[in-house]
Scaffold this motif. Sequence first.
Motif, PDB file in Angstrom:
ATOM      1  N   PRO A  22      25.682   3.165  24.301  1.00  0.00           N
ATOM      2  CA  PRO A  22      25.357   4.486  23.746  1.00  0.00           C
ATOM      3  C   PRO A  22      24.109   4.526  22.877  1.00  0.00           C
ATOM      4  O   PRO A  22      23.340   5.488  22.952  1.00  0.00           O
ATOM      5  CB  PRO A  22      26.611   4.833  22.928  1.00  0.00           C
ATOM      6  N   HIS A  23      23.865   3.501  22.056  1.00  0.00           N
ATOM      7  CA  HIS A  23      22.728   3.599  21.122  1.00  0.00           C
ATOM      8  C   HIS A  23      21.379   3.486  21.827  1.00  0.00           C
ATOM      9  O   HIS A  23      20.338   3.761  21.218  1.00  0.00           O
ATOM     10  CB  HIS A  23      22.854   2.585  19.982  1.00  0.00           C
ATOM     11  N   PHE A  34      24.899   9.164  19.621  1.00  0.00           N
ATOM     12  CA  PHE A  34      25.462   7.996  18.945  1.00  0.00           C
ATOM     13  C   PHE A  34      25.252   8.065  17.428  1.00  0.00           C
ATOM     14  O   PHE A  34      26.171   7.805  16.645  1.00  0.00           O
ATOM     15  CB  PHE A  34      24.823   6.726  19.506  1.00  0.00           C
ATOM     16  N   GLU A  66      31.142  -0.125  18.557  1.00  0.00           N
ATOM     17  CA  GLU A  66      30.483   0.649  19.610  1.00  0.00           C
ATOM     18  C   GLU A  66      30.746  -0.025  20.956  1.00  0.00           C
ATOM     19  O   GLU A  66      30.277  -1.133  21.214  1.00  0.00           O
ATOM     20  CB  GLU A  66      28.976   0.721  19.347  1.00  0.00           C
ATOM     21  N   ILE A  89      33.174   4.215  18.424  1.00  0.00           N
ATOM     22  CA  ILE A  89      32.284   5.071  19.209  1.00  0.00           C
ATOM     23  C   ILE A  89      32.327   4.551  20.642  1.00  0.00           C
ATOM     24  O   ILE A  89      31.878   3.439  20.923  1.00  0.00           O
ATOM     25  CB  ILE A  89      30.846   5.044  18.665  1.00  0.00           C
TER      26      ILE A  89
END
Length: 331
Positions: free
Chosen positions: A313-314, A321, A164, A262
């Motif tokens: 993103p998370h 996500f 990520e 991601i």
Amino acid sequence: MKKIFFVILLCCFSVFVNAQQKLEALDKDLSTVVYPFKVHFLSFNSQNQPLKMAYMDVKPANYNGKNIVLLHGKNFNGAYWERTIKALNDAGFRVIVPDQIGFGKSTKPQYYQYSFNQLAQHTKSILDTLKIHKAIVLGHSMGGMLATRFALMYPEITEKLILENPIGLEDYKALAPYQSVDKNYQSELRNSVESYKNYQLRFYYDNKWKTEYEPWLNLLAGWTLHKDYPIIAWNAALTTDMIFTQPVVYEFKNIKTPTLLIIGTRDRTALGKDRANQEVQATMGRYDVLGKKTQQEIPGSKLIELEGVGHLPHIEVFERFIKPLFDFLKN
């Protein structure tokens, strides 16, 4: 008129003081911070000194037989995975979340030769202690570099790899001049609550601050208010040197593990960018370009691009996500 001005000034000062009071000074072990799940410690000797590595081991009620390790970034610790842990746990995954040596609640050594190999070995020691022989590995930011190293060192253990917004998608030392650990340290000592917030606003959240971001700022910035901060800054300087001098970008082609990238495409994070010339700066940290390039380098990997999303993103767009993450884990 002077009286009105004085009243306004006093009110502003009061607001500032109250804001400062909300931010707790945090010691090097985060001893006053309660993590979202129970914290365990693994004690061991490394480089002629005793160390303690903190980790959360969150077991689900409906275990699906799968284990996943979450590896934090440089400006974070395991606690910022809270929402991700809960979602994975609800889906039946056993979730193991370490604080690496030098981070979070783990030991901050005065002297340590940091390497991604060493950190990967520590992470495997936790899995060995828990008798876990297969695990999915998800790494964010610096944790992405560590996850890559882990997958290369222990392909027989790494069931799947998720990166990520990993840093290290380019070789920073080939793009920017080297800066010594001593200069890194002096730079770290200049950090403050304000500088950390401004950095996060710019690189993580597109200058749109939300109250839900406060805990992750406070866990980092609270250190700057404590007398322990010099040892925190020193370890941060050492790990910066590790990131700069130990690229993983040349080894992506050797990854054999099924891999998902991601990538928030708004991200422009790049170590040493401020030391590069302007022409090179414009090319560094271009995640909209680097994501595609890395996907081509890692055999059989899959790329999910999150348009308009930054380095985190998370936290910034959790639902965007978690969906591709679960899609990848199901296959």
